[in-house]
Design an enzyme around this catalytic site. Sequence first.
Site, PDB file in Angstrom:
ATOM      1  CB  SER A  26     -69.081  15.088  29.457  1.00 45.62           C
ATOM      2  OG  SER A  26     -68.174  15.218  28.880  1.00 45.62           O
ATOM      3  CE  LYS A  27     -70.846  10.993  29.862  1.00 49.16           C
ATOM      4  NZ  LYS A  27     -71.451  11.920  28.747  1.00 49.16           N
ATOM      5  NE  ARG A  28     -65.472  15.742  25.635  1.00 47.04           N
ATOM      6  CZ  ARG A  28     -66.065  17.103  25.904  1.00 47.04           C
ATOM      7  NH1 ARG A  28     -66.612  16.584  26.004  1.00 47.04           N
ATOM      8  NH2 ARG A  28     -65.524  18.115  25.934  1.00 47.04           N
ATOM      9  CG  HIS A  29     -64.844  17.230  31.270  1.00 50.15           C
ATOM     10  ND1 HIS A  29     -66.456  17.495  30.828  1.00 50.15           N
ATOM     11  CD2 HIS A  29     -63.959  18.438  30.295  1.00 50.15           C
ATOM     12  CE1 HIS A  29     -66.121  18.560  29.805  1.00 50.15           C
ATOM     13  NE2 HIS A  29     -64.835  18.518  29.677  1.00 50.15           N
TER      14      HIS A  29
END
Length: 512
Positions: free
Chosen positions: A276-279
């Site tokens: 996800s964008k968190r990565h």
Amino acid sequence: MCGPAPRWAAGNRRSMSTAVRVRYAPSPTGIPHVGNIRTALFNWLFARHMGGSFIVRIEDTDQARKVDGAVEAILESLAWLGIDWDEGPERDGCGERGAYGSYFQSRRKEEGLYDRYARQLVNGGHAYVCDCTTERLDSMREAQRAAGQPPGYDRRCRNLAAQARAAQAANGSPKVVRFKVPESGDTSFHDLIRDEVSFQNDLLDDFVLLKSDGFPTYHLANVVDDHLMEVTHVMRAEEWLSSTPRHVLLYDAFGWTPPLFAHLPMILGSDRSKLSKRHGATSLLEYRDEGFLPEAMLNFLALLGWSLDDKTEKFTSDELIKHFAIERIGKTGAIFNKEKLEWFNGVYVRQMPATGLARRMTPFLEGKGGLPADVSRPIDQAYLSRIVPLVQERVKRLDEAAELTGFFFSDGIAPQAADLVQKGMDGAATRGALEAALARMEALAAWDAPALEQALRALAGELQVKTGQLFGALRFAATGSKATPPLFDTLAVLGRERVLRRVRRAAQALAA
RNA sequence: GGCGCAUUGGUCUAGCGGCCCAGGACGCCUCCCUCUCAAGGAGGAGAUCACGGGUUCGAAUCCCGUAUGCGCUACCA
């Protein structure tokens, strides 16, 4: 803009064929990340290996999550990697190709397609209309959770008496169509990667087929389209494994033969969770912009979840196609390891022709984040062609090009006295050495690497300093950097005038 | 919570009963090459094959259980 509207179902549709047909079915909810594209890659490799067809189908049935430009980003991602498709939207966004269109589910919906099939299921007693409100559904789920019960639709509308059904039809409230899941028994299927997988029907709830806005859910659209498009193998990410029994049940209800399923291991973030964008950077196009080569990315992606043997790791796309086999796909999720990607990229950078590298580096040098503003554009290609061989084995990503070659273009280097002075020397000695070198270089008949090396090596001996000391001072004076390609090649490419000017300036800095 | 899938060094993986007290690659460390940085070459550290039971003459490989991780559990895909 776009030409005339395409004509669907126009011909050479081979029904009765045994040819493999696979599809990549993204939903246009954003820029595809590497996991999405890896799924596309595996489908494509399989299709090409089997001499079958690779289809791109846009699953745009969620009006709320639709993102502008997403379809373009999907097609661009595929095209960048060299993944071509036989059927689906045209690359330029104008029209579609293939005899099974449209390949946009929103357009198929407009034709009333899913409506028709949903109605068929209702008429056949496999589905029913439900007008339960989302409020009721929410509180129902909340109560179920509180009671420790598995959440799921309570089937209130499943068995309405004729009169109640008639009242429901007349009440004008929003309605969905739900599938009647058998209340007992098991649904199992054979997965090409995971073998037999089995689920109890009583744990499945009556899922929605048609939403109240008239769009189909993934479950319905996916089954109907895969059948209509004669898809033979469904290769998708493992996150779909749990909903496959619903699909199998749907195929049964329609009286259709399901395709073969293969659920691919997922690509995970560094914390082993779904990407996800968190990565950080996860979209394929970001990697392109960071200067990764498509052939390196393709090679790397192919090895995330697939392998040929215990040693081969470099593959061209043709080799990948030649060797690809579903049996060799792994079962476990893989973390996307950027360091290994960078290594792969370096390997590909080193093996490509210098002219090709120069061409690919140019946009990174001229674009933003590239060479300093004082360097005029376009850059001199003839000059670049002499620089490239010097940096080729030092470049990992193309976006490092400016940093590696900046001193070749820009005079904006400011040699600090402290950095000029080599270990074991002092300012005066360094200045003397630089001035002596200056004299030798000025006297040089030919300005090339062998002549420079001969003259300067001899000078080091005469000066009684180590070659490393002289060369180190010169390197910094001429380039403003402590790490550069080999000194003499570098000086030769820089040119006499530029080198002398810079070294002179460095010597002066030492005098101050 | 329920269901499903998975589990080999930090990471990607090979291994489908004996060739494995586990092979390759990235990363890391050392050395060589060398004007620096790379590249290249040679070594090295790092895995009780998640754990516990079986089955078998023999298990990383088969079976069961446990643990852990992930996925799903929406009128999202």
